[in-house]
Write an enzyme that holds these catalytic residues in place. Structure first.
Site, PDB file in Angstrom:
ATOM      1  N   HIS A  75      89.228 -33.627  30.449  1.00  0.00           N
ATOM      2  CA  HIS A  75      89.667 -33.395  31.864  1.00  0.00           C
ATOM      3  C   HIS A  75      88.433 -33.812  32.683  1.00  0.00           C
ATOM      4  O   HIS A  75      88.618 -34.486  33.742  1.00  0.00           O
ATOM      5  CB  HIS A  75      90.174 -32.032  32.332  1.00  0.00           C
ATOM      6  N   LEU A  96      82.726 -23.415  37.242  1.00  0.00           N
ATOM      7  CA  LEU A  96      84.240 -23.932  36.586  1.00  0.00           C
ATOM      8  C   LEU A  96      83.808 -24.385  35.245  1.00  0.00           C
ATOM      9  O   LEU A  96      82.917 -24.222  34.751  1.00  0.00           O
ATOM     10  CB  LEU A  96      84.546 -25.396  37.558  1.00  0.00           C
ATOM     11  N   SER A  97      84.879 -24.528  34.670  1.00  0.00           N
ATOM     12  CA  SER A  97      85.030 -24.912  32.858  1.00  0.00           C
ATOM     13  C   SER A  97      83.932 -26.206  32.818  1.00  0.00           C
ATOM     14  O   SER A  97      83.390 -25.819  31.838  1.00  0.00           O
ATOM     15  CB  SER A  97      86.332 -25.119  32.408  1.00  0.00           C
ATOM     16  N   GLU A  98      84.169 -27.052  33.644  1.00  0.00           N
ATOM     17  CA  GLU A  98      83.311 -28.295  33.705  1.00  0.00           C
ATOM     18  C   GLU A  98      82.609 -28.770  34.910  1.00  0.00           C
ATOM     19  O   GLU A  98      83.644 -28.440  36.004  1.00  0.00           O
ATOM     20  CB  GLU A  98      83.639 -29.328  32.810  1.00  0.00           C
ATOM     21  N   THR A  99      81.544 -29.107  35.141  1.00  0.00           N
ATOM     22  CA  THR A  99      81.174 -29.825  36.055  1.00  0.00           C
ATOM     23  C   THR A  99      80.266 -31.133  35.698  1.00  0.00           C
ATOM     24  O   THR A  99      79.762 -31.203  34.771  1.00  0.00           O
ATOM     25  CB  THR A  99      79.911 -29.009  36.958  1.00  0.00           C
TER      26      THR A  99
END
Length: 300
Positions: A93, A58-61
């Protein structure tokens, strides 16, 4: 030789940990920006955190931790934020999504209605208004005019002419090194086709584009965000850090008046909503709804 599918006997998960996947900047599941959150990451090494973030893709974890001793009397929790290939000091986010998971797991703020998050860039205040959360935009670490050289490089990536398409541009770095580019309209933002710029384009810039919506539209601005990942250019569905810096720049430069609402993700089939407010002291707040879509455990 082990048969296919046989567990590696050298692999011994240290702990079964609470795990959530949250959709951020939306009230409708699967229409915002997803975030993976490990709710108890104590004992994990940085390499283990980064490896897991690379695996989620994902774009961020993010991983939830106890505050450091230096901030234990101020912060409610600590978060570390990972993209698939690097750690970020701050991201928007992930801030809202991690806060939602912390609350879901019984977190109680020290101050009613306000939560203080510790992250790589310092302390970030988050306020609660029903299901909506909003964070105070961190101070910009780099702002000001963009050189003609850097703007030309960004426009090469975007496939536009800097002399005819760009209304204004500024550095908007608040951790992620965003360059903000204001176009003439939301339609121009949605019509961007960066992949058409060609393989020679320099995919090293974090580029945020914004354009005003037509009168009567559901939102005031359209936003798109592009950044490099493993040597290629990717688009983020909905981006809190960029909208935080855009809120600071657009209002200071006279391009926008808060409160306003931005939409992001339309080019990717999403429908993100970002709510920008400004306090009398000039503090910009970046708000959005959150929806927990997946809950369970993960072995790390």
């Amino acid at each position: 030789m082990m048969e296919a599918g046989t567990p590696d006997p050298s692999y011994a998960p240290a702990m079964r940990r609470p795990f959530s996947q949250v959709d951020v900047f939306t009230s409708v599941p699967y229409m915002g920006n997803p975030l993976a959150v490990v709710a108890d990451a104590e004992g994990l090494t940085t390499d283990e955190m980064q490896h897991f973030a690379s695996w989620t893709n994902l774009s961020e974890t993010t991983v939830l931790l106890e505050p450091t001793s230096e901030q234990a009397d101020k912060a409610d929790y600590r978060v570390r934020i990972f993209t698939p290939d690097r750690e970020l000091p701050f991201a928007g986010h992930p801030t809202l999504g991690t806060c939602r998971v912390w609350l879901d797991h019984g977190g109680v703020p020290r101050r009613r209605g306000l939560i203080v998050q510790e992250c790589g860039s310092g302390l970030v205040t988050i306020r609660i208004s029903g299901n909506r959360l909003a964070f105070a935009a961190p101070a910009l670490v780099r702002s000001g005019p963009v050189s003609a050289e850097h703007l030309a490089a960004a426009c090469n990536v975007l496939g536009i002419d800097p002399n005819t398409s760009v209304v204004d541009a500024s550095w908007a770095d608040n951790g992620p090194p965003w360059m903000a580019v204001l176009l003439g309209s939301a339609e121009e933002v949605l019509s961007l086709r960066p992949e058409a710029a060609g393989s020679a384009a320099p995919y090293s810039l974090f580029i945020g584009t914004v354009g005003p919506s037509p009168p009567g539209a559901a939102t005031d601005f359209e936003v798109r965000a592009f950044f490099p990942l493993r040597g290629t250019l990717v688009e983020d569905p909905v981006t809190g850090s960029l909208n935080a810096s855009l809120g600071q720049w657009l209002t200071a430069a006279g391009h926008a008046t808060a409160p306003y609402t931005a939409s992001q993700g339309g080019a990717l089939g999403r429908d993100g909503r970002i709510y920008i407010e400004r306090d009398p002291d000039g503090t910009i707040w970046v708000g959005g709804d959150t929806v927990t879509c997946v809950q369970g455990t993960v072995d790390i």
